[in-house]
Write an enzyme that holds these catalytic residues in place. Structure first.
Site, PDB file in Angstrom:
ATOM      1  N   GLU A 143      -6.350   2.944 130.334  1.00 36.57           N
ATOM      2  CA  GLU A 143      -5.686   3.631 129.215  1.00 36.57           C
ATOM      3  C   GLU A 143      -4.814   2.644 128.436  1.00 36.57           C
ATOM      4  O   GLU A 143      -4.782   2.666 127.203  1.00 36.57           O
ATOM      5  CB  GLU A 143      -4.825   4.786 129.743  1.00 36.57           C
ATOM      6  CG  GLU A 143      -5.658   5.991 130.154  1.00 36.57           C
ATOM      7  CD  GLU A 143      -4.841   7.054 130.876  1.00 36.57           C
ATOM      8  OE1 GLU A 143      -4.923   8.223 130.480  1.00 36.57           O
ATOM      9  OE2 GLU A 143      -4.132   6.698 131.852  1.00 36.57           O
ATOM     10  N   ASP A 152      11.072  17.381 103.396  1.00 34.84           N
ATOM     11  CA  ASP A 152      11.106  17.699 101.967  1.00 34.84           C
ATOM     12  C   ASP A 152      11.367  16.433 101.174  1.00 34.84           C
ATOM     13  O   ASP A 152      11.763  15.404 101.718  1.00 34.84           O
ATOM     14  CB  ASP A 152      12.187  18.759 101.697  1.00 34.84           C
ATOM     15  CG  ASP A 152      13.549  18.321 102.194  1.00 34.84           C
ATOM     16  OD1 ASP A 152      14.121  17.409 101.581  1.00 34.84           O
ATOM     17  OD2 ASP A 152      14.051  18.877 103.201  1.00 34.84           O
TER      18      ASP A 152
END
Ligand code: DGJ
Length: 729
Positions: free
Chosen positions: A614, A534
């Site tokens: 990777e 928020d």
């Protein structure tokens, strides 16, 4: 001047670059809302109002013979209560004589050439902008309750902030039962509400519903803004879409219990009331004191994209503070999903070493590093390193991490305590729990009663010790349960309704103190992922861990919903392992990469388990993110796919503010056989400029925005593509 008062008509006119807000004081002193919408020049916006005779709606005494004059049908800036307005109310109080009514009459106003501040609460700040404050004073002289309405008018940002001060102007105690921040009336129009619901691991799912007659309530009573209902809604015209249509945003800058009530009333008028939840709220307002509500950030825009852009700019520039506000955020590696509680120095250093080779800048040690913390049953509260796991202590580990050329970050969950901890054994009364009942456990932990001054001091001392003693440049501040049995042993029984809000006043105070004292530290908010995502938290932590769900396909919906109100620079996002630990889904590294690159980029997996290929791909990702970060964090974000498209693919775009660079992203969520080509229209480009599209061809901005771009066919498991669009002429 963005605020004007017309003495003759008693009208207040607030203007931003593209919006206008008007109010008017009537002959009895009631403050009416007239208009909020696109700019209307000098027009007096009282003209659409006609009042009809309405039975069963009360009439104020002075107008008792005029059955059309009723508070029940007026659009108001802040409601009275108990005096004939039967709709959702902004305020409720009981006076010492037991009466529960007040009608507020205008007494005066003040205009200031700066932004107001709210004592003890975060608010949007003046950043050298064109901003003015209007303060309107109202009073009920029988109940002796005064109200001050604050309006912050940010011209360039096109936002208006509002907050309310409620003052006991009498000599007896007043009990506040409800103290909302705002009432916003939309007297005409048919509206949809977009809201952001969810749960742990599935936060901020955008849902759009047409308003029906009655009251729509969204709230959190969980002691945090919550995974379930974000304190933010959009009210938009039924026909509004991303590009056009009148749309209003209401965002509460508060991290605790909240309530949003939207009422479509008997006369087809819409009222939205927003603020601290009144459930279990009761505030003793002694004579001469004030209660300040949290702030609401309002905007009004043409379409949902413009609305989001206004919030993104306001949060980035006028909510987030400190060194990290607009600067580079370190690419991090967090060990949580790599080790969970089973960490030790050797393992951590092995991850850190590999991470450094990828170009990662910050190593974050998550939960499990402190005494007795081998699972979630014990340890919270005792913030001293576990020497079995970290034989050289925190200093030893930090020195080694720093020697690798990485900064060091630490996870803490300071607001919590386990029963099995030295802190709880010493101070059992410091935990929130109701008398004569077993405490309500959640994740085997209790919440510390931060409404208490001694708890505040303990937390300040503990955290400032960690930050001053060790070379820590990042803190992940977690909060892993809802508050249930909220009862403070430091307050009398009559004031237990104050505990939740007092908790947040002290939490903000603590954050404020620490962020000022340790400006070099980047705080990342977290509450079991995005349970406290928020604007209140963003005033202290520039980024917030968006969700504990790190599956990129789940994240598409979570980050999509989050993007309506919050900028991507606030969205904590990491590449994690495949199969994903939350959903078990297998996804390519490239897809995990582009989804995480749309937030604050990092990794959260065991690098020791990855192949050289990777690791090589990740190295490229880190390089790529560093290159695109300015446009992702500082540019404009566009949602390109609708909920219908997202059954097949999700597409989104970033455009730099100067329109010279854009980044188009797509993830195919459901590859279709023999399908039509995926085609999107780009947005926000300069229509006269020529862009190079992925180095493949050159094209006018206007063409890309009207004829669009067609993706090559993407097949396989959740394939993705990122397209670079760079202005060349
Ligand atoms: C919840 C957080 O969201 C996770 O990332 C992790 O930090 C755990 N808590 C640790 O307990």
């Amino acid at each position: 001047m963005s605020i004007r008062y017309n003495e003759e008509t008693k009208q207040f006119i607030l203007e931003t670059d593209h919006t206008c807000y008007q109010m008017q004081v009537d002959m009895l002193g009631f403050l009416h809302h007239l208009y909020y919408g696109p700019r209307v020049g000098q027009n007096d916006m009282s003209y659409p109002y006609r009042i009809y005779d309405h039975g069963f709606s009360g009439n104020p005494y002075d107008m008792r013979h005029d059955r059309a004059f009723s508070l029940d049908s007026f659009a108001q800036e802040y409601t009275s209560f108990g005096v004939g307005d039967f709709r959702v109310t902004s305020i409720r109080a009981s006076c010492s004589d037991g009466s529960r009514c007040a009608e507020f009459h205008f007494t005066g106003y003040e205009i200031k050439n700066s932004k107001y501040e709210i004592p003890g609460l975060p608010s949007v700040y003046d950043n050298g902008d064109r901003v003015q404050t209007l303060i309107l004073s109202l009073i009920d002289s029988a109940a002796n309750i005064a109200v001050k309405l604050y309006y912050g008018v940010f011209e360039e940002l096109d936002i208006i902030t509002r907050a309310t001060e409620i003052i006991n102007a009498g000599t007896e105690i007043v009990w506040l039962r409800k103290a909302s921040s705002i009432c916003l009336e939309l007297p005409f129009g048919k509206w949809d509400m977009v809201h952001f619901y969810g749960r742990h691991c599935m936060e901020r799912q955008a849902e759009r519903v047409p308003l029906f007659h009655g009251i729509h309530t969204l709230s959190s009573g969980r002691g945090m803004s919550s995974h379930q209902h974000n304190p933010f809604i959009i009210l938009c015209d039924h026909a509004a879409n991303e590009d056009s249509g009148l749309s209003y945003g209401l965002m509460l800058m508060y991290s605790g219990n909240h309530k949003i009530e939207v009422e479509l009333d008997q006369f087809d008028s819409t009222r939205a009331v927003m603020g601290i939840s009144d459930d279990r709220f009761r505030w003793e307002l002694s004579a001469g004191t004030s209660f300040y509500t949290p702030e609401v950030i309002l905007t009004c825009a043409n379409g949902l994209t413009e609305l989001s852009h206004r919030y993104h700019r306001a949060i980035r520039n006028n909510v987030v503070r400190g060194k990290f506000k607009l600067s580079h955020r370190p690419v991090l590696i967090n060990n949580w999903e790599a080790t969970y509680f089973d960490l030790n120095e050797k393992k951590l250093l092995s991850i850190a070493e590999k991470a450094k080779k990828l170009g990662v800048e910050l190593f974050v040690m998550d939960d499990g590093w402190f005494k007795n913390r081998n699972d979630d049953n014990a340890g919270l509260g005792d913030w001293v390193p576990d020497l079995k796991k970290l034989p050289h202590g925190l200093d030893g580990l930090i020195e080694k991490v720093n020697a690798l050329g990485l900064e060091f970050g630490l996870w803490i969950e300071p607001e919590m305590v386990n029963e099995d901890s030295d802190l709880f054994r010493a101070h059992p009364d410091w935990a929130l729990s109701a008398p004569n009942r077993a405490p309500m456990m959640s994740r085997n932990q209790l919440v510390l009663d931060l409404s208490r001054e001694d708890v505040y001091k303990y937390l300040y001392t503990t955290i400032s010790y960690l930050l001053s003693q060790y070379n820590i440049t990042y803190i992940k501040w977690d909060f892993n349960r809802s508050m249930a049995d909220v009862y403070s042993r430091a307050l009398p029984s009559s004031r237990q309704g104050e505990v939740s809000h007092r908790y947040y006043l002290n939490l903000y105070r603590l954050y404020d103190h620490l962020t000022r004292e340790f400006p070099q530290v980047l705080f990342e908010g977290c509450a079991g992922g995005g349970g406290r995502f928020d604007a209140g938290m963003l005033a202290y932590s520039p980024q917030i861990w968006c969700s504990d769900n790190t599956d990129p396909i789940s994240r598409l919906a979570i980050q999509y919903g989050t993007s309506f109100g919050y900028p991507m620079s606030a969205v904590g996002a990491h590449v994690s392992a495949s199969p994903n630990h939350q959903t078990g889904r297998l996804t390519p590294l490239s897809t995990r990469g582009i989804v995480a690159m749309s937030g604050t980029f990092g990794y959260e997996l065991d690098l020791d388990k990855l192949s050289p290929e990777e690791l090589e791909e990740m190295k490229e990702q880190v390089k790529r993110f560093k290159e695109i970060e300015p446009i992702v964090h500082g540019g404009l974000h566009y949602r390109l796919s609708t909920s219908v498209d997202s059954r097949h693919y999700v597409a989104w775009q970033f455009v730099s503010e100067d329109k010279s660079r854009s980044l188009l992203n797509i993830v195919v969520t459901n590859p279709l056989a023999n399908s039509a080509p995926v085609h999107v229209r780009l947005k926000g480009l300069d229509d006269q400029a020529v862009y190079s599209v992925n180095g493949e061809f050159e094209c006018l901005g206007s063409s890309l925005m009207s004829a669009g771009y067609t993706f090559p066919q993407l097949t396989g498991d959740y394939p993705c593509m990122q397209v670079d669009i760079i202005q060349i002429k």
